[in-house]
Design a protein around this motif. Sequence first.
Motif, PDB file in Angstrom:
ATOM      1  N   SER A 136       1.270   8.731  -6.931  1.00 37.55           N
ATOM      2  CA  SER A 136       1.548  10.180  -6.848  1.00 37.55           C
ATOM      3  C   SER A 136       2.477  10.652  -7.979  1.00 37.55           C
ATOM      4  O   SER A 136       2.698  11.849  -8.141  1.00 37.55           O
ATOM      5  CB  SER A 136       2.188  10.509  -5.509  1.00 37.55           C
ATOM      6  OG  SER A 136       3.556  10.113  -5.526  1.00 37.55           O
TER       7      SER A 136
ATOM      8  N   LYS B 165       0.827  -1.210   0.000  1.00 34.99           N
ATOM      9  CA  LYS B 165       0.000   0.000   0.000  1.00 34.99           C
ATOM     10  C   LYS B 165       0.864   1.263   0.000  1.00 34.99           C
ATOM     11  O   LYS B 165       0.577   2.221  -0.709  1.00 34.99           O
ATOM     12  CB  LYS B 165      -0.933   0.018   1.215  1.00 34.99           C
ATOM     13  CG  LYS B 165      -2.258  -0.680   0.950  1.00 34.99           C
ATOM     14  CD  LYS B 165      -3.229  -0.449   2.111  1.00 34.99           C
ATOM     15  CE  LYS B 165      -4.324  -1.502   2.100  1.00 34.99           C
ATOM     16  NZ  LYS B 165      -4.714  -1.892   3.478  1.00 34.99           N
ATOM     17  N   ARG B 166       1.919   1.234   0.805  1.00 35.21           N
ATOM     18  CA  ARG B 166       2.818   2.406   0.858  1.00 35.21           C
ATOM     19  C   ARG B 166       3.488   2.626  -0.498  1.00 35.21           C
ATOM     20  O   ARG B 166       3.619   3.758  -0.968  1.00 35.21           O
ATOM     21  CB  ARG B 166       3.900   2.200   1.918  1.00 35.21           C
ATOM     22  CG  ARG B 166       3.380   2.288   3.337  1.00 35.21           C
ATOM     23  CD  ARG B 166       4.472   1.921   4.337  1.00 35.21           C
ATOM     24  NE  ARG B 166       3.875   1.400   5.559  1.00 35.21           N
ATOM     25  CZ  ARG B 166       4.442   0.514   6.378  1.00 35.21           C
ATOM     26  NH1 ARG B 166       5.655   0.037   6.096  1.00 35.21           N
ATOM     27  NH2 ARG B 166       3.828   0.096   7.453  1.00 35.21           N
TER      28      ARG B 166
ATOM     29  N   ALA C 298       1.039   4.078  -2.972  1.00 38.18           N
ATOM     30  CA  ALA C 298       0.780   5.505  -2.747  1.00 38.18           C
ATOM     31  C   ALA C 298       1.838   6.346  -3.457  1.00 38.18           C
ATOM     32  O   ALA C 298       1.528   7.381  -4.070  1.00 38.18           O
ATOM     33  CB  ALA C 298       0.759   5.814  -1.254  1.00 38.18           C
TER      34      ALA C 298
END
Length: 369
Positions: free
Chosen positions: A368, A360-361, A364
Amino acid sequence: MIKLHDKYFKPFISAQQIDDALSRMVQEIANDVGDDIPVFVGILNGSFMVVSDFVKKYPKPCEVTFIKLASYEGVKSSEDIQRLIGLTQDLTGRTVIILEDIIDSGNTLAEVHRIFKNEKVKTLKIATLFYKPEAYKKDFKLHYIGIKIPNKFIVGFGLDYDGLGRDIPEVYQIKETQHMTNLVLFGPPGAGKGTQAEFLKEQYNLVHISTGDVFRYNIKNETALGMLAKSYIDKGELVPDQVTIDMLNAEVEKNADANGFIFDGFPRTNAQAEALDKLMDSKDSQINAMIALEVDDEILVERLLKRGETSGRADDADESIIRNRITEYYNKTAVLKEYYSAQDKYFGVDGVGSIEDITKRLSAVIDSL
Ligand code: IMP
Ligand code: MG
């Protein structure tokens, strides 16, 4: 690479090449014109730089004037050129040379011919610095051509993209809009790179290029590059960067329609990072991010010792060897962290937690970009 409005452009024709082409055109035209005093007619806006450089080189007396075609601004207006402004001079009996920056579809040229039909000039000749043969749809003769170019949009040396770029002294070509996401994945041994690469490649439809795998594949299949690499390895020498880059290039080309690539195990040096940038640039693409999984040394040691219990990998069994590998990693990758940080492309991601949380990190960060 430069960005104008929303588009990216790459260097295409140098100021020197332009200058050489203009010199050739000047010579040809001066020869053909003989003792006449020609009137050079530039078509504004784009031709101002061509005309300026051209007449500075012209070795004999000449006159210069400009005309401007209305509804001439912008990219999409080449279809609806309407009228001519600024031809105030009587050109009866004169040797007229139109100086164009670029001839594309030839619509502008058609308008020029329409306008000059009623002028009783002695001769009307067309000279253009750039010419796109694949785009040209008319039959008008082009008497002098500087540089033939492919049918791709260019900017610079008078040519604009929606107002910008006219002032640039060389010419840039548009980059094909490929929305690739190319990542360099980093992490010390035991950080979970392999595990995470598997998830990311699924989620983003990326191709995972592990340099180690690429080497093994090429050597096993005895490709020309594989044999070349092996010849160095067998002598105990490092495989030259160019050989590695050539192998990566082949992988990238094999997957030409990929959404992007995850590079794993490469680059390891500044020179390699630069070579990778060049490779991506040649594909009209770029490295978007270096993502490094950050894990505390103590946790790494613990993880690797645990892995060693089941994997049987000798280098995972001994704590001092493990610590050495980790130190090695930080020593070697510090320069790369700097290299990508300088381009605002370095992203450190906390690599401690559940596999799912770490994915998930990473997502992200990728989202971006
Ligand atoms: P035409 O299609 O030959 O009439 O060209 C029309 C005009 O479109 C040119 O005079 C330029 O102003 C513009 N144009 C055509 N191709 C390019 C390009 O690649 N870059 C920038 N402007 C261009
Ligand atoms: Mg023009």
